[in-house]
Design a protein around this motif. Structure first.
Motif: not given
Length: 120
Positions: A42-57, A103-114
């Protein structure tokens, strides 16, 4: 820049896991932190984000079960996963972005995955 994800494993359905992402080499407080996942075939999908001010979705599929948090002093972003289901099985990635959110395409840096595996 390095993002190091950890905490994956094998858990039974209904169980919990906590993933952690340690960031280095970037000004952490300027970055949105996201968690994404990719199941086999499957394609990579969004799970959650948190902004510096701790806003989440969250993705609808994990709302009420997963909680994202960050510690700006320690440069870490965690994902607490409760009530896990077999369909949560995937490789989980943390990512950092100055502007991207879902959108994962708008992310600059990625970890290796777990790997997270949830057995039924």
């Amino acid at each position: 820049v390095q993002l190091q994800a950890s905490g994956g494993g094998l858990v039974q359905a209904g169980g919990s896991l906590r993933l952690s992402c340690a960031a280095s080499g970037l000004s952490f407080t300027y970055y949105n932190m996201g968690w994404f996942r990719q199941a086999l075939g499957k394609e990579r999908e969004f799970v959650a984000y948190i902004r510096p001010g701790r806003t989440t979705d969250y993705a609808d599929s994990v709302k009420g079960r997963f909680t994202i948090s960050r510690d700006n002093a320690k440069n870490t972003a965690d994902l607490q996963m409760n009530s896990l289901k077999p369909e949560d099985t995937a490789v989980y990635y943390c990512a950092a972005s100055r502007s991207g959110l879902v959108n994962p395409r708008n992310y600059d840096y990625w970890g290796q995955g777990t790997q997270v595996t949830v057995s039924s």
